[in-house]
Motif scaffolding. Structure first.
Motif, PDB file in Angstrom:
ATOM      1  N   UNK A 140      66.360 -10.760  -8.048  1.00  0.00           N
ATOM      2  CA  UNK A 140      66.181 -11.745  -9.119  1.00  0.00           C
ATOM      3  C   UNK A 140      67.570 -12.174  -9.602  1.00  0.00           C
ATOM      4  N   UNK A 141      67.920 -13.437  -9.390  1.00  0.00           N
ATOM      5  CA  UNK A 141      69.261 -13.897  -9.763  1.00  0.00           C
ATOM      6  C   UNK A 141      69.246 -14.678 -11.077  1.00  0.00           C
ATOM      7  N   UNK A 142      68.094 -14.772 -11.734  1.00  0.00           N
ATOM      8  CA  UNK A 142      67.992 -15.553 -12.967  1.00  0.00           C
ATOM      9  C   UNK A 142      67.946 -14.675 -14.207  1.00  0.00           C
ATOM     10  N   UNK A 143      67.693 -15.318 -15.339  1.00  0.00           N
ATOM     11  CA  UNK A 143      67.567 -14.606 -16.616  1.00  0.00           C
ATOM     12  C   UNK A 143      66.107 -14.392 -16.978  1.00  0.00           C
ATOM     13  N   UNK A 144      65.206 -14.857 -16.108  1.00  0.00           N
ATOM     14  CA  UNK A 144      63.774 -14.765 -16.399  1.00  0.00           C
ATOM     15  C   UNK A 144      63.086 -13.926 -15.328  1.00  0.00           C
ATOM     16  N   UNK A 145      61.823 -13.634 -15.614  1.00  0.00           N
ATOM     17  CA  UNK A 145      61.010 -12.934 -14.621  1.00  0.00           C
ATOM     18  C   UNK A 145      60.942 -13.755 -13.329  1.00  0.00           C
ATOM     19  N   UNK A 146      61.024 -13.070 -12.197  1.00  0.00           N
ATOM     20  CA  UNK A 146      60.790 -13.719 -10.897  1.00  0.00           C
ATOM     21  C   UNK A 146      59.438 -13.223 -10.380  1.00  0.00           C
ATOM     22  N   UNK A 147      58.523 -14.159 -10.129  1.00  0.00           N
ATOM     23  CA  UNK A 147      57.235 -13.776  -9.542  1.00  0.00           C
ATOM     24  C   UNK A 147      57.140 -14.389  -8.156  1.00  0.00           C
ATOM     25  N   UNK A 148      56.654 -13.602  -7.213  1.00  0.00           N
ATOM     26  CA  UNK A 148      56.431 -14.168  -5.876  1.00  0.00           C
ATOM     27  C   UNK A 148      55.194 -13.544  -5.242  1.00  0.00           C
ATOM     28  N   UNK A 149      54.607 -14.305  -4.344  1.00  0.00           N
ATOM     29  CA  UNK A 149      53.439 -13.844  -3.622  1.00  0.00           C
ATOM     30  C   UNK A 149      53.818 -13.346  -2.238  1.00  0.00           C
ATOM     31  N   UNK A 150      52.930 -12.537  -1.670  1.00  0.00           N
ATOM     32  CA  UNK A 150      53.143 -12.024  -0.319  1.00  0.00           C
ATOM     33  C   UNK A 150      51.787 -11.893   0.372  1.00  0.00           C
ATOM     34  N   UNK A 151      51.771 -12.160   1.669  1.00  0.00           N
ATOM     35  CA  UNK A 151      50.573 -11.929   2.468  1.00  0.00           C
ATOM     36  C   UNK A 151      51.003 -11.353   3.804  1.00  0.00           C
ATOM     37  N   UNK A 152      50.414 -10.203   4.173  1.00  0.00           N
ATOM     38  CA  UNK A 152      50.859  -9.491   5.366  1.00  0.00           C
ATOM     39  C   UNK A 152      49.693  -8.778   6.040  1.00  0.00           C
ATOM     40  N   UNK A 153      49.839  -8.474   7.326  1.00  0.00           N
ATOM     41  CA  UNK A 153      48.734  -7.839   8.065  1.00  0.00           C
ATOM     42  C   UNK A 153      48.471  -6.421   7.565  1.00  0.00           C
ATOM     43  N   UNK A 154      47.207  -6.051   7.512  1.00  0.00           N
ATOM     44  CA  UNK A 154      46.835  -4.757   6.944  1.00  0.00           C
ATOM     45  C   UNK A 154      47.227  -3.571   7.821  1.00  0.00           C
ATOM     46  N   UNK A 155      47.676  -3.843   9.048  1.00  0.00           N
ATOM     47  CA  UNK A 155      48.162  -2.726   9.873  1.00  0.00           C
ATOM     48  C   UNK A 155      49.690  -2.708   9.942  1.00  0.00           C
ATOM     49  N   UNK A 156      50.363  -3.463   9.065  1.00  0.00           N
ATOM     50  CA  UNK A 156      51.832  -3.536   9.135  1.00  0.00           C
ATOM     51  C   UNK A 156      52.477  -2.216   8.692  1.00  0.00           C
ATOM     52  N   UNK A 157      51.995  -1.647   7.603  1.00  0.00           N
ATOM     53  CA  UNK A 157      52.621  -0.439   7.063  1.00  0.00           C
ATOM     54  C   UNK A 157      54.032  -0.735   6.558  1.00  0.00           C
ATOM     55  N   UNK A 158      54.678   0.286   6.004  1.00  0.00           N
ATOM     56  CA  UNK A 158      56.024   0.100   5.455  1.00  0.00           C
ATOM     57  C   UNK A 158      56.954   1.195   5.950  1.00  0.00           C
ATOM     58  N   UNK A 159      58.094   0.789   6.445  1.00  0.00           N
ATOM     59  CA  UNK A 159      59.161   1.728   6.790  1.00  0.00           C
ATOM     60  C   UNK A 159      60.253   1.567   5.731  1.00  0.00           C
ATOM     61  N   UNK A 160      60.186   2.411   4.702  1.00  0.00           N
ATOM     62  CA  UNK A 160      61.216   2.384   3.649  1.00  0.00           C
ATOM     63  C   UNK A 160      62.413   3.257   4.046  1.00  0.00           C
ATOM     64  N   UNK A 161      62.151   4.223   4.922  1.00  0.00           N
ATOM     65  CA  UNK A 161      63.150   5.233   5.253  1.00  0.00           C
ATOM     66  C   UNK A 161      64.419   4.634   5.864  1.00  0.00           C
ATOM     67  N   UNK A 162      64.222   3.676   6.786  1.00  0.00           N
ATOM     68  CA  UNK A 162      65.395   3.090   7.464  1.00  0.00           C
ATOM     69  C   UNK A 162      66.321   2.423   6.453  1.00  0.00           C
ATOM     70  N   UNK A 163      65.728   1.708   5.487  1.00  0.00           N
ATOM     71  CA  UNK A 163      66.555   1.038   4.476  1.00  0.00           C
ATOM     72  C   UNK A 163      67.146   2.069   3.506  1.00  0.00           C
ATOM     73  N   UNK A 164      66.352   3.079   3.140  1.00  0.00           N
ATOM     74  CA  UNK A 164      66.871   4.108   2.231  1.00  0.00           C
ATOM     75  C   UNK A 164      68.072   4.813   2.858  1.00  0.00           C
ATOM     76  N   UNK A 165      68.034   4.990   4.164  1.00  0.00           N
ATOM     77  CA  UNK A 165      69.109   5.710   4.847  1.00  0.00           C
ATOM     78  C   UNK A 165      70.300   4.803   5.157  1.00  0.00           C
ATOM     79  N   UNK A 166      70.025   3.660   5.751  1.00  0.00           N
ATOM     80  CA  UNK A 166      71.118   2.799   6.249  1.00  0.00           C
ATOM     81  C   UNK A 166      71.407   1.609   5.334  1.00  0.00           C
ATOM     82  N   UNK A 167      70.465   1.229   4.491  1.00  0.00           N
ATOM     83  CA  UNK A 167      70.643   0.064   3.626  1.00  0.00           C
ATOM     84  C   UNK A 167      70.653  -1.244   4.391  1.00  0.00           C
ATOM     85  N   UNK A 168      70.872  -2.327   3.663  1.00  0.00           N
ATOM     86  CA  UNK A 168      71.123  -3.626   4.284  1.00  0.00           C
ATOM     87  C   UNK A 168      72.633  -3.702   4.520  1.00  0.00           C
ATOM     88  N   UNK A 169      73.055  -4.553   5.414  1.00  0.00           N
ATOM     89  CA  UNK A 169      74.497  -4.648   5.700  1.00  0.00           C
ATOM     90  C   UNK A 169      75.219  -5.536   4.689  1.00  0.00           C
TER      91      UNK A 169
END
Ligand code: S6P
Ligand code: ZN
Length: 185
Positions: A140-169
């Motif tokens: 969020x780069x503003x001074x107000x709430x940022x709301x956004x929608x998302x739609x994704x396949x129900x078999x996608x799952x989430x891999x948080x570990x890779x980002x928690x370990x290596x981060x974004x570049x």
């Protein structure tokens, strides 16, 4: 031949209905995602970073279904880095997703498997196709709430570990008042 009202409603940035699942992420829940961890640790740990309301019509992992979510990301910074979501690859990496901006201003930060990071501006009406194999997080780069929608396949799952370990570049920071992607150290 009945016509039923499922009382599942998405209006403005409100998603309401019996089956909606609500999740909260306070600053205490997102330890380690910001470069300046000591700055995050010194802030009010009960402060909300973001909240997510989701409609999960099928079980997580189901092939052929879709999930729908609204994220509300609060304004703020940890040091000079904007409040942001944890970010993830999909566990089933070959799964894409749509995001769209509803309220406020942000940047969708994207990274491929080779570590190339780039951003897309988010604003009311902006639409974002996130291809498969691409990590995604929103700041969020503003001074107000940022709301956004998302739609994704129900078999996608989430891999948080890779980002928690290596981060974004790269990290999104305010530099001379301007949101700027800075290579991570
Ligand atoms: C799910 C989708 C969103 C995020 C939400 C929070 O695939 O991308 O609903 O879950 O924006 O972000 P994060 O990275 O904490 O899941
Ligand atoms: Zn996702």
């Amino acid at each position: 031949m009945k016509i039923i009202d499922k009382e599942l409603v998405f209006l403005d940035d409100q998603l309401e209905g019996e089956e909606i699942v609500h999740a909260e992420r306070k600053l205490s829940d997102i330890a380690g995602i910001f470069q300046d961890e000591s700055a995050r640790a010194s802030m009010d740990q009960d402060q909300f970073a973001y909240e997510v309301d989701c409609h999960f019509p099928v079980e997580e992992g189901t092939l052929g279904g879709l999930f729908f979510g609204i994220t509300k990301l609060y304004p703020g910074k940890v040091g000079d880095e904007y409040f942001m979501t944890k970010g993830h690859f999909h566990a089933e990496s070959e799964r894409a997703e749509y995001y769209w901006g509803i309220k406020g201003h942000g940047v969708l930060i994207l990274m491929d498997r080779d570590g190339n990071t780039w951003g897309e501006k988010m604003y009311p009406g902006s639409l974002h196709y996130i291809p498969s194999h691409i990590a995604h997080r929103v700041a969020n780069v503003g001074d107000e709430l940022l709301s956004f929608g998302a739609c994704w396949p129900s078999d996608a799952g989430h891999d948080y570990e890779t980002i928690a370990t290596d981060g974004f570049t790269a990290r999104l920071k305010e530099v001379d008042g301007v949101p700027t992607l800075i290579p991570s150290k």
